[in-house]
Design a protein around this motif. Structure first.
Motif: not given
Ligand SMILES: Nc1ncnc2c1ncn2[C@@H]1O[C@H](COP(=O)(O)OP(=O)(O)OP(=O)(O)O)[C@@H](O)[C@H]1O
Length: 425
Positions: A93, A205, A210
């Motif tokens: 990431y 998120c 995510v």
């Protein structure tokens, strides 16, 4: 050693066994040698009970809700797994990977300072601090990645990202325009509760696709937090160390009946004459009272500092630095300083004004008696405080406390013990 011996209770499926040494933890979870060296450099010989149970759970990637008394090492319990995961996945990431929400800027900075030295403990990252901190790129030490930081509201490349969440003002910034507003306008920002801020982060998120590992750590757990957990965490492991919502047993607690407001000044002077071993934290209920008391004590020739929400961030930081370095003997603060601040030398906390909630009491007195040390907390109360005190007593009863016999205290002593009798039946 069993959970019982550690005073740890656990609810939830697949909770790992507690791990009693950092070496075993390293072997089981493949922690880097450098990370273990970094922990050793902090002087920590073995995990504290909250760490023994939470570290394996967090390292396994489980969602956790943790309640453990003040000063028992919760910071490392979430800090170490974050750093381990960041270091492990650093190629995967490139963008914001960990969000640490803390109730005040001071606590957020402190958590970010958990900083064992060592090259291999460093991780490449971008970090941003809440409240307008600059984006810094490059090699960061161990826990500079572990900040309270939340990304700004617009990602430079993609145009989206996490909204800015301001911790200490508890404000949600809705757009970049507000981000640029001046000081006066800032005071008008919409206030948001901790749960609302969490929702902002969670919604962002979801938008970004995510699914973060979620963990909540506190010395106190309220019904609101419990509800939030029920709605937002899937099969969390609940870890309770000691007795929930109760002051640390390391703190010797005294209740001191002082009659009325004038009695507080007299009692304070007496107390300082008997116990003048700085540094001492003094909690009051409002900014005005902090200013007034600071003024009075300065007049007495004492080295006094203040910590409250009407100071600039620089003033607040300077007050803490001066208190830590011993330049200030007495720090007069509002509840801004109640949560999480680790001021290890503090041996005495004075509640000049009675806190209005049990949670505030637990956090305030928890500024002493940390990391296995003992401390003392003296709480003044007046006739007017009886309703508030009644609520506090049950929690005080669960931990050590004594009531001091000053003039006129006898009937208050009876009041305290009658209330306790009532609570016990
Ligand atoms: N395993 C350990 N062994 C010895 N000391 C430790 C250990 N872990 C943490 N400490 C020390 O204990 C102190 C308290 O730690 P920390 O601030 O994380 O407590 P906390 O549980 O988060 O407290 P609060 O509830 O007030 O936020 C710190 O000074 C820290 O350095």
């Amino acid at each position: 050693m069993t959970r019982r011996a550690l005073h740890v209770r656990v609810k939830g499926h697949d909770a790992p066994d507690p791990v009693l040494s950092f070496e075993t933890l390293g072997e089981t979870f493949n922690l880097s040698e450098q990370l273990l060296k970094n922990v050793a450099s902090l002087g920590f010989k073995r995990p504290s009970p909250v760490q023994a149970q939470s570290l394996p759970a967090m390292l396994k990637g489980l969602e956790v809700l943790v309640a453990a008394p003040t000063g028992t090492g919760k910071t490392l319990a979430f800090g170490l797994p974050i750093v381990h995961h960041l270091a492990k996945d650093k190629k995967k990431y490139k963008r914001l990977r960990a969000v640490l929400l803390a109730p005040t800027r001071e606590l957020a900075s402190q958590s970010g300072e958990l900083r064992p030295e060592g090259e291999a403990g460093q991780v490449d990252t971008n970090t941003k601090r809440a409240g307008g901190g600059k984006k810094e790129k490059g090699r960061k030490r161990f826990a500079e990645n572990v900040t309270n930081t939340v990304a700004e509201n617009k990602d430079e490349q993609s145009g989206d990202g996490l909204p800015r969440v301001e911790d200490e003002t508890q404000s949600v910034w809705k757009n970049r325009k507000q981000n640029e507003c001046g000081k006066e306008r800032r005071n008008e920002r919409q206030r948001a509760s901790f749960a609302e801020q969490l929702s902002v982060v969670m919604a962002a998120c979801t938008k970004m696709g995510v699914q973060p590992q979620k963990a909540l750590f506190s010395a106190t757990l309220t019904a609101k937090v419990d509800n939030w957990v029920k709605e937002n965490l899937t099969n969390p492991i609940r870890i309770i160390v000691g007795t929930k919502n109760t002051p640390s047993l390391r703190v010797h607690q005294e209740l001191l009946f002082v009659g009325g407001e004038d009695g507080k000044r007299v009692a304070m002077r007496q107390l300082l004459t008997q116990n003048m071993t700085p540094p001492i934290l003094i909690f009051v209920q409002s900014v005005e009272r902090a200013k007034q008391l600071a003024h009075e004590l300065e007049f007495d020739g004492l080295r006094v500092g203040q910590l409250h929400g009407q100071q600039t961030h620089t003033q607040r930081r300077d007050s803490l630095l001066a208190f830590r370095s011993g330049n200030i003997w007495l720090l007069i603060c509002t509840d801004l300083a109640a949560r999480g601040l680790d001021l290890p030398a503090t041996r005495l906390v004075i509640n000049y004004d009675l806190p209005t909630t049990t949670a505030a009491y637990v956090h305030r007195v928890g500024r002493t008696g940390r990391a296995g040390n003992s401390g003392k907390a003296v709480t003044f109360f007046t006739e007017d405080d009886r309703p508030l005190l009644r609520r506090l007593l049950f929690h005080l009863y669960l931990s050590k406390f004594s009531i001091e016999n000053t003039d006129g205290a006898f009937k208050n002593k009876i009041f305290v013990f009658k209330t306790l009798d009532h609570l016990q039946t």
